[in-house]
Scaffold this motif. Structure first.
Motif, PDB file in Angstrom:
ATOM      1  N   HIS A  82      -4.680  11.156 -42.505  1.00 22.34           N
ATOM      2  CA  HIS A  82      -5.844  11.070 -43.386  1.00 22.34           C
ATOM      3  C   HIS A  82      -5.397  10.725 -44.798  1.00 22.34           C
ATOM      4  N   GLY A  83      -6.109   9.821 -45.429  1.00 21.44           N
ATOM      5  CA  GLY A  83      -5.775   9.457 -46.799  1.00 21.44           C
ATOM      6  C   GLY A  83      -7.016   9.127 -47.596  1.00 21.44           C
ATOM      7  N   GLN A  84      -6.970   9.395 -48.893  1.00 19.66           N
ATOM      8  CA  GLN A  84      -8.036   8.988 -49.803  1.00 19.66           C
ATOM      9  C   GLN A  84      -7.412   8.225 -50.958  1.00 19.66           C
ATOM     10  N   GLU A  85      -8.079   7.140 -51.356  1.00 19.66           N
ATOM     11  CA  GLU A  85      -7.576   6.268 -52.407  1.00 19.66           C
ATOM     12  C   GLU A  85      -8.747   5.806 -53.257  1.00 19.66           C
ATOM     13  N   SER A  86      -8.575   5.833 -54.581  1.00 20.32           N
ATOM     14  CA  SER A  86      -9.686   5.523 -55.477  1.00 20.32           C
ATOM     15  C   SER A  86      -9.933   4.021 -55.635  1.00 20.32           C
ATOM     16  N   VAL A  87      -8.919   3.196 -55.370  1.00 14.38           N
ATOM     17  CA  VAL A  87      -9.057   1.745 -55.550  1.00 14.38           C
ATOM     18  C   VAL A  87      -9.344   1.098 -54.195  1.00 14.38           C
ATOM     19  N   PRO A  88     -10.511   0.468 -54.010  1.00 16.33           N
ATOM     20  CA  PRO A  88     -10.867  -0.086 -52.692  1.00 16.33           C
ATOM     21  C   PRO A  88      -9.847  -1.069 -52.140  1.00 16.33           C
ATOM     22  N   ASP A  89      -9.354  -1.988 -52.963  1.00 14.64           N
ATOM     23  CA  ASP A  89      -8.394  -2.968 -52.467  1.00 14.64           C
ATOM     24  C   ASP A  89      -7.098  -2.294 -52.005  1.00 14.64           C
ATOM     25  N   THR A  90      -6.672  -1.266 -52.723  1.00 17.62           N
ATOM     26  CA  THR A  90      -5.454  -0.559 -52.329  1.00 17.62           C
ATOM     27  C   THR A  90      -5.672   0.217 -51.040  1.00 17.62           C
ATOM     28  N   ALA A  91      -6.872   0.780 -50.864  1.00 15.91           N
ATOM     29  CA  ALA A  91      -7.204   1.451 -49.601  1.00 15.91           C
ATOM     30  C   ALA A  91      -7.125   0.464 -48.445  1.00 15.91           C
ATOM     31  N   GLY A  92      -7.551  -0.776 -48.679  1.00 18.45           N
ATOM     32  CA  GLY A  92      -7.438  -1.810 -47.654  1.00 18.45           C
ATOM     33  C   GLY A  92      -5.989  -2.090 -47.305  1.00 18.45           C
ATOM     34  N   VAL A  93      -5.119  -2.141 -48.331  1.00 19.65           N
ATOM     35  CA  VAL A  93      -3.686  -2.333 -48.095  1.00 19.65           C
ATOM     36  C   VAL A  93      -3.150  -1.207 -47.210  1.00 19.65           C
ATOM     37  N   ALA A  94      -3.579   0.030 -47.478  1.00 20.12           N
ATOM     38  CA  ALA A  94      -3.129   1.176 -46.680  1.00 20.12           C
ATOM     39  C   ALA A  94      -3.577   1.044 -45.227  1.00 20.12           C
ATOM     40  N   PHE A 116      -6.022   7.291 -37.656  1.00 23.49           N
ATOM     41  CA  PHE A 116      -6.060   7.510 -39.097  1.00 23.49           C
ATOM     42  C   PHE A 116      -7.467   7.273 -39.635  1.00 23.49           C
ATOM     43  N   LYS A 117      -7.690   7.876 -40.805  1.00 22.11           N
ATOM     44  CA  LYS A 117      -8.890   7.621 -41.596  1.00 22.11           C
ATOM     45  C   LYS A 117      -8.461   7.490 -43.041  1.00 22.11           C
ATOM     46  N   VAL A 118      -8.801   6.379 -43.661  1.00 19.51           N
ATOM     47  CA  VAL A 118      -8.534   6.181 -45.082  1.00 19.51           C
ATOM     48  C   VAL A 118      -9.870   5.985 -45.774  1.00 19.51           C
ATOM     49  N   GLU A 119     -10.222   6.900 -46.651  1.00 19.64           N
ATOM     50  CA  GLU A 119     -11.495   6.868 -47.353  1.00 19.64           C
ATOM     51  C   GLU A 119     -11.286   6.438 -48.806  1.00 19.64           C
ATOM     52  N   VAL A 120     -12.361   5.917 -49.399  1.00 16.38           N
ATOM     53  CA  VAL A 120     -12.310   5.450 -50.787  1.00 16.38           C
ATOM     54  C   VAL A 120     -13.109   6.405 -51.668  1.00 16.38           C
ATOM     55  N   GLY A 121     -12.517   6.790 -52.790  1.00 19.82           N
ATOM     56  CA  GLY A 121     -13.223   7.651 -53.733  1.00 19.82           C
ATOM     57  C   GLY A 121     -12.258   8.438 -54.599  1.00 19.82           C
ATOM     58  N   ASP A 122     -12.791   9.042 -55.639  1.00 18.38           N
ATOM     59  CA  ASP A 122     -12.024   9.882 -56.560  1.00 18.38           C
ATOM     60  C   ASP A 122     -11.850  11.256 -55.909  1.00 18.38           C
ATOM     61  N   THR A 123     -10.626  11.604 -55.557  1.00 17.62           N
ATOM     62  CA  THR A 123     -10.373  12.843 -54.818  1.00 17.62           C
ATOM     63  C   THR A 123     -10.816  14.078 -55.588  1.00 17.62           C
ATOM     64  N   LEU A 124     -10.629  14.104 -56.908  1.00 15.24           N
ATOM     65  CA  LEU A 124     -10.993  15.280 -57.696  1.00 15.24           C
ATOM     66  C   LEU A 124     -12.504  15.397 -57.858  1.00 15.24           C
ATOM     67  N   LYS A 125     -13.158  14.252 -58.062  1.00 12.86           N
ATOM     68  CA  LYS A 125     -14.598  14.253 -58.281  1.00 12.86           C
ATOM     69  C   LYS A 125     -15.384  14.258 -56.973  1.00 12.86           C
ATOM     70  N   ASP A 126     -14.889  13.535 -55.980  1.00  8.83           N
ATOM     71  CA  ASP A 126     -15.644  13.331 -54.747  1.00  8.83           C
ATOM     72  C   ASP A 126     -14.708  13.323 -53.545  1.00  8.83           C
ATOM     73  N   PRO A 127     -14.185  14.489 -53.147  1.00  9.12           N
ATOM     74  CA  PRO A 127     -13.298  14.526 -51.973  1.00  9.12           C
ATOM     75  C   PRO A 127     -14.066  14.098 -50.717  1.00  9.12           C
ATOM     76  N   ARG A 128     -13.500  13.143 -49.976  1.00  6.64           N
ATOM     77  CA  ARG A 128     -14.207  12.556 -48.844  1.00  6.64           C
ATOM     78  C   ARG A 128     -13.980  13.307 -47.535  1.00  6.64           C
ATOM     79  N   PHE A 129     -12.972  14.173 -47.492  1.00  3.66           N
ATOM     80  CA  PHE A 129     -12.716  14.960 -46.288  1.00  3.66           C
ATOM     81  C   PHE A 129     -13.176  16.393 -46.555  1.00  3.66           C
ATOM     82  N   THR A 130     -14.302  16.760 -45.952  1.00  2.43           N
ATOM     83  CA  THR A 130     -14.904  18.072 -46.204  1.00  2.43           C
ATOM     84  C   THR A 130     -15.369  18.714 -44.899  1.00  2.43           C
ATOM     85  N   LYS A 131     -15.574  20.023 -44.965  1.00  2.00           N
ATOM     86  CA  LYS A 131     -16.142  20.782 -43.848  1.00  2.00           C
ATOM     87  C   LYS A 131     -17.666  20.735 -43.941  1.00  2.00           C
ATOM     88  N   PRO A 132     -18.357  21.147 -42.889  1.00  2.00           N
ATOM     89  CA  PRO A 132     -19.839  21.157 -42.931  1.00  2.00           C
ATOM     90  C   PRO A 132     -20.427  21.953 -44.090  1.00  2.00           C
TER      91      PRO A 132
END
Length: 522
Positions: free
Chosen positions: A243-255, A267-283
């Protein structure tokens, strides 16, 4: 004849080098990686398609039946047609578009093909190719794009029947490193030197079927290294859930492309600001938890501090630096039974006063297991020395590691390369051995940790608390001789500069006195 690593790397670099007339080397990756992955998909699809045709030519299947059999048994993704039902219809494949490179509008056709592949495979390739701004004629002239594609087409076919995923993934990593070597500080946004990644992964030791998470994943190198080292140690790297999160969309594509090239599909690679908007969360909205968390976040990032966030144990990191906010996020993301985390950060996190309360809480909760001091100038984005902080979920430290922190000074263990310092295999092995060492009642290693330039000590939390929760490595580990020699060199340089300054002042005062200007005497 098997394709060699050197052959594929040389051909791909020849293709990248065609861009030198159009853009700086720092921007090559935005063009080369999408094209390379497109060629890989197309070559793989066409190889599987030919296999299907050969193995089913005598079955008399209808077009509908043939399509169903092929995609159920032979293909794992679709290369669709673009503009279906029109005179301009063609498959969105590399070879189909390559045949049109001399015609106007090449960039438009390339973009349409990549978008068609994303649309036809939403679960696998959604947003994979990034913004594709480079496909615009204003950004990259058609003749340059054609030259890149023609040069890349001279590379061997990129499918399993022709080369292993080890070769293919190695070629991808070769380009990542080559682009980083040539692009200076910008490379720090997406690439962590492989040997630093290897050291962190060796310390955290991912196991088969575990989950691995990188909250600032860049090009995905840490996730891939987790699988590679597990495989090298006899485990099953492909079983890791990445699992990975990356704030830059193009860099997430590279990953995402990087992971696919290494034949890692869980794998799952999500796009977003980890501190402001963590994309991997529980219900319930809290952050998801993982067995292994590892990261090289942006250093001293200015950010908008949390106002009310459960991740903020011990307090909130200051606006001027999000370093400890990333640590707090990683701590919250550790599985309570076996979670462990490793993060690379600048030395300021060890002693800055603004974050003292956070350090105190982390130490009082016995979450910090080790601090490993690294050499300076290891990274593309900064020359400052850094450190690795290793954390364990509450109550999961080994009994002999509870109630204290292991300090390792590996700051002089490196070799000089062209643009930066590097860790050798011996440097990594000795540092990992120090991490696994046994320590006596005084905190000193029972056995020598390494030959030359590496020191370690296990320090009880009570001693750290007496020092105001300052984690500066020099407080606890005897500095190695080379560092003392460096200090002597600095003193000598200071004395020389001081003498030169005195001479310059005397000359200035004489000139002023000769001019009749007084009042400047000390």
């Amino acid at each position: 004849m098997a394709v060699t690593q050197q052959e594929i790397e040389n051909r791909l670099w020849d293709a990248a080098d065609e861009l030198r007339v159009a853009m700086p080397e720092a921007q090559y990756s935005s063009v080369v990686f999408p094209l390379m992955f497109w060629k890989y998909l197309s070559d793989t699809w066409e190889h599987n398609h030919q296999t299907f045709l050969e193995e089913n030519k005598d079955l008399g299947l209808s077009a509908e039946e043939a399509d169903e059999v092929e995609y159920r048994t032979y293909q794992t993704f679709k290369i669709p047609s673009i503009h279906p039902g029109t005179v301009a219809e063609r498959r969105a494949s590399w070879s189909s578009i390559l045949a049109t490179v001399t015609q106007p509008g090449l960039g438009q056709r390339v973009r349409a093909s990549l978008q068609a592949i994303e649309t036809a495979n939403p679960a696998k390739f959604s947003r994979l190719f990034g913004s594709m701004t480079w496909a615009s004629e204003e950004v990259l002239a058609g003749e340059v794009l054609a030259a890149v594609m023609q040069a890349m087409d001279r590379a061997p076919k990129m499918h399993e029947g022709n080369m292993s995923h080890d070769v293919l993934g190695g070629a991808y990593e070769y380009l990542l490193k080559r682009f980083s070597d040539g692009s200076g500080t910008r490379a720090g946004q997406f690439f962590t030197p492989r040997e630093v990644v290897e050291l962190i992964v060796e310390v955290l030791e991912p196991k088969s079927f575990e989950s691995v998470y990188d909250p600032t994943c860049g090009s995905g190198g840490m996730l891939i290294a987790s699988a590679s080292l597990l495989k090298a140690h006899g485990g099953r790297g492909y079983t890791l859930k990445l699992h990975g999160q990356e704030s830059v969309p193009d860099t997430a594509g590279v990953a995402r492309m990087n992971l696919f090239m290494h034949n890692l599909t869980q794998f799952k690679v999500e796009v977003g600001d980890t501190l402001k908007d963590p994309r991997f969360t529980k219900p319930d909205g809290t952050v998801a938890q993982f067995d292994v968390i590892l990261a090289n976040p942006p250093y001293s990032l200015k950010w908008k501090p949390w106002s009310n966030d459960p991740r903020a144990i011990g307090g909130v990191a200051p606006q001027s630096s999000a370093d400890w906010a990333f640590v707090q996020h990683m701590i919250a993301s550790m599985d309570p039974k076996k979670g462990r985390a490793g993060v690379v950060l600048p030395h300021g996190v060890l002693f800055r006063s603004q974050e003292a309360a956070i350090r105190q809480r982390v130490l009082d909760d016995d979450l910090l297991e080790a601090v490993i001091g690294l050499p300076s100038n290891l990274f593309y984005s900064t020359t400052i020395p850094t450190c690795i902080l290793v954390f364990r979920a509450p109550g999961t430290k080994a009994p002999e590691r509870q109630g204290g922190v292991l300090f390792i000074d590996a700051s002089t263990r490196f070799s000089k390369a062209k643009n930066r310092n590097i860790l050798t295999a011996a440097d990594i092995a000795d540092t990992v051995a120090a991490y696994h060492s046994k320590f006596d009642a005084s905190g000193n290693p029972v056995d020598p940790v390494a030959e030359g330039g590496l020191s370690a000590r296990f320090v009880p939390t009570t001693e750290i608390a007496a020092n105001g929760y300052d984690l500066n490595i020099g407080r606890y580990v005897k500095q190695v001789a080379a560092e003392q020699e460096d200090l002597g060199t600095l003193i000598d340089a200071y004395n020389v500069a001081r003498a030169e300054r005195q001479i310059a002042e005397e000359r200035m005062l004489k000139v002023l006195a000769d001019a009749g200007i007084e009042g400047f005497d000390e």
